[in-house]
Design an enzyme around this catalytic site. Sequence first.
Site, PDB file in Angstrom:
ATOM      1  N   ASP A  69       0.555  -1.603  -0.024  1.00 44.30           N
ATOM      2  CA  ASP A  69      -0.068  -0.065  -0.269  1.00 44.30           C
ATOM      3  C   ASP A  69       1.254   0.931   0.362  1.00 44.30           C
ATOM      4  O   ASP A  69       1.753   1.583   1.580  1.00 44.30           O
ATOM      5  CB  ASP A  69      -1.127  -0.250   1.399  1.00 44.30           C
ATOM      6  CG  ASP A  69      -2.058   0.709   1.158  1.00 44.30           C
ATOM      7  OD1 ASP A  69      -1.954   2.160   0.523  1.00 44.30           O
ATOM      8  OD2 ASP A  69      -2.713   1.391   2.335  1.00 44.30           O
ATOM      9  N   TYR A 163      -9.016  15.926  -8.384  1.00 39.53           N
ATOM     10  CA  TYR A 163      -8.682  14.462  -8.640  1.00 39.53           C
ATOM     11  C   TYR A 163      -7.379  15.635  -9.591  1.00 39.53           C
ATOM     12  O   TYR A 163      -6.884  15.212  -9.415  1.00 39.53           O
ATOM     13  CB  TYR A 163      -9.469  14.411  -9.757  1.00 39.53           C
ATOM     14  CG  TYR A 163      -8.555  13.138 -10.518  1.00 39.53           C
ATOM     15  CD1 TYR A 163      -7.640  12.479  -9.526  1.00 39.53           C
ATOM     16  CD2 TYR A 163      -8.287  13.524 -11.711  1.00 39.53           C
ATOM     17  CE1 TYR A 163      -6.780  11.148 -10.659  1.00 39.53           C
ATOM     18  CE2 TYR A 163      -7.495  12.437 -12.640  1.00 39.53           C
ATOM     19  CZ  TYR A 163      -7.137  11.337 -12.581  1.00 39.53           C
ATOM     20  OH  TYR A 163      -6.513  10.605 -13.325  1.00 39.53           O
TER      21      TYR A 163
END
Length: 275
Positions: A69, A163
């Site tokens: 991760d 984003y």
Amino acid sequence: MSLKGKTIFITGASRGIGREIALRAAQDGANIVIAAKTTTAHPKLGGTIHSVAKEIEEAGGQALPIQLDVRDQDAVAAAMKQAAEHFGGIDILINNAGAINLNGVEALDPNRFDLMYQVNTRAVMVCSQAALPYLKQSTNPHIISLSPPLNMKETWFGVHAPYTITKYGMSMLTIGMNKEFEKYGISVNALWPRTIIATAAIEFSLGGRELFTRARTPAIMADAAYAIMNSQGRSLTGRLLIDEEILREQGVTDFEQYRVEASDEELMVDLFVDA
């Protein structure tokens, strides 16, 4: 050009563009670290770190699958150490892992923004920082981040500013690291597709599988990344590259080979790229 014997650490390499870059490099006999979260098959998303490792070895490369991760900086540092010890160093880092949500400020859950920021912008810094001691020892080190040109037109902010901010952060880090790491001889570039690429992000976030008729395959990004990785001595560095642009510089003229399927439909230009 050859990547034989080079060690390439790729985040998010269990599917899509990351997987395709890994398989392209494997054809040369490269060592590939598949650093991604997926260890068991998803009903809708094909590919795991183990399935890609098998594909890499079948293609002629050496593979090291690591569940990772990229939000966990300690895990990132441990993965880099494991990769360097396993293969004897790291030559190339590819920051491919990404998160996408195209909601605007009004609709976006702040926790989703945190996720995008951590996986997109922050992870580029964390992974690059962790790879740096090993890249310094390479004879031709590279960092490549899959992020866009800094197109400041309002259209790229007005619909999905959160984003946009996280992807532009990756590109700004690219510009900064290129200057900062100049003294170490590390080439630092960003790479982005001119058209949409047939990946899970397109299928599940941007409109569905029907868009694949207007998309190119991940192979175009893999070929573009291959050209960057083979550039020598910072002859290619500090650039926010478009896949088609770098391939044209390499003499490629036939881009029909990259279409998902033969079609008269016009290819869809990707986010942040002017038509």
